[in-house]
Write a protein that holds these residues in place. Structure first.
Motif, mmCIF file in Angstrom:
data_model
loop_
_atom_site.group_PDB
_atom_site.id
_atom_site.type_symbol
_atom_site.label_atom_id
_atom_site.label_comp_id
_atom_site.label_asym_id
_atom_site.label_seq_id
_atom_site.Cartn_x
_atom_site.Cartn_y
_atom_site.Cartn_z
ATOM 1 N N ARG A 207 1.120 -1.269 0.238
ATOM 2 C CA ARG A 207 -0.364 0.052 0.438
ATOM 3 C C ARG A 207 0.705 1.714 0.132
ATOM 4 N NH1 ARG A 207 -5.303 -0.969 1.285
ATOM 5 N NH2 ARG A 207 -5.593 -3.372 1.671
ATOM 6 N N ARG A 209 0.600 3.285 1.853
ATOM 7 C CA ARG A 209 1.088 4.099 2.896
ATOM 8 C C ARG A 209 2.411 3.498 3.322
ATOM 9 N NH1 ARG A 209 -3.474 1.229 5.519
ATOM 10 N NH2 ARG A 209 -2.569 -1.040 5.943
ATOM 11 N N ASP A 252 -4.464 4.315 1.994
ATOM 12 C CA ASP A 252 -4.972 2.799 2.705
ATOM 13 C C ASP A 252 -4.695 2.090 1.162
ATOM 14 O OD1 ASP A 252 -5.216 1.319 4.325
ATOM 15 O OD2 ASP A 252 -7.266 1.072 3.813
#
Length: 336
Positions: A207, A209, A252
């Motif tokens: 992801r 992040r 996300d």
């Protein structure tokens, strides 16, 4: 007491126990004969102990595996893949066998039949599933199974680990085949795998992040061995991520919005368009690890990237080319 005799390439075993009839069986290997003899002797020694034979008559191997699938498999990280594997196990003839007649000999026969169609490594994975299911049944479910025949049977020997690498010119062929794929994520995934040595599942779970742009690192919170790791990124890996980065990043969101099944299908189709004999997706990880060593990285440095905690396992992924080492030696100035 068990006695063994080799006759015409097979091993004949006879088991004698006081108060029990003579039992004889023939096996292809001595190890299978010994395992069967141990089971028969144990059963003879335990005769007279209270055992619910009726319960074993009414319960099959498939019943054990099904209960394992429904109660144990969902707790595992690889639950989806294991459910697919169990679906195959339940189609086997041995799944219909009552527990009361299940023996090491029957398991050995099943193993030998499977060896005619699948590789030893696949058989060993199947046996491991059966073995764990039966251990759970004996220890946690109070099912009166005297022995675990899947634990006693001899596992087939597996050939040495793979050493397939991309030969000169093959990367160009692979890249072209991936470019022609209808799945737009295949090529960047393949190239990203070569730059990071990440497993396919790790790449698919990545992801936005997880990427630390300033430090040039990437965090893998969930790995196959259960240990998270943070890996450094090569210049090309960062470049690929920059190319994939959307104008508005949702932290996300996954970097590669596709599924494992879709990637498998795209890979199979790509391999059908190109001549790369015996090259598998997982070989990208072998190639990446080997390249890191050829760049001059140390064992701890490569292990930090690949996630291997066992040096012996890491070295199974390292397949250095002698000609590359020869070039290095040629460039070393030795004192005269």
């Amino acid at each position: 007491m068990a006695s063994f005799r080799k006759r015409q390439g097979s091993w004949q075993v006879q088991v004698r126990r006081k108060g029990a009839p003579l039992v004889t069986r023939t096996f292809a290997s001595k190890s299978d004969a010994q395992a069967w003899a141990r089971q028969i002797e144990t059963e003879a020694d335990r005769r007279g102990l209270p055992t619910d034979r009726k319960a074993l008559d009414q319960m099959t191997v498939g019943d054990i595996v099904t209960r394992y699938r429904d109660t144990i498999t969902p707790t595992k990280r690889g639950a989806v893949r294991e459910e697919m594997a169990i679906r195959v196990l339940l189609k086997h003839e041995i799944a219909k066998a009552p527990l009361s007649v299940l023996t090491v000999g029957k398991v050995a026969t099943h193993r030998d039949l499977r060896l005619k169609t699948v590789k030893p490594s696949s058989i060993n994975r199947e046996l491991a599933l059966y073995r764990h299911a039966f251990e759970i049944a004996r220890r946690m479910w109070d099912i009166p199974i005297p022995e675990n025949p899947f634990a006693l049977v001899t596992k087939p020997k597996v050939a040495n680990g793979r050493s397939r690498r991309l030969e000169p010119g093959e990367w160009e062929l692979l890249r072209e085949a991936c470019e022609r794929s209808r799945n737009p994520h295949l090529l960047p995934m393949v190239e990203f795998g070569l730059e990071t040595a990440m497993r396919r599942g790790e790449v698919l779970r990545l992801r936005w992040r997880d990427i630390e742009w300033t430090r040039r690192t990437l965090h893998i919170p969930k790995a196959k061995n259960g240990h998270p790791r943070t890996i450094p990124l090569t210049r090309r890996a960062l470049s690929l991520l920059q190319e994939l980065k959307p104008a508005e990043v949702v932290l996300d969101a996954v970097v590669f919005p596709t599924t494992e099944d879709a990637v498998k299908m795209a890979w199979r189709r790509a391999m059908g368009r190109v001549s790369l004999p015996d090259f598998r997706y997982h070989d990208l990880r072998h190639e990446a690890v080997s390249r890191f060593f050829e760049m001059g990285l140390s064992i701890p440095e490569v292990a930090l990237i690949s996630g291997h905690r066992d040096t012996r396992m890491l070295m199974r992924y390292a397949h250095l080319r002698p000609e590359t080492i020869a070039d290095k030696l040629r460039n070393i100035n030795r004192p005269t």
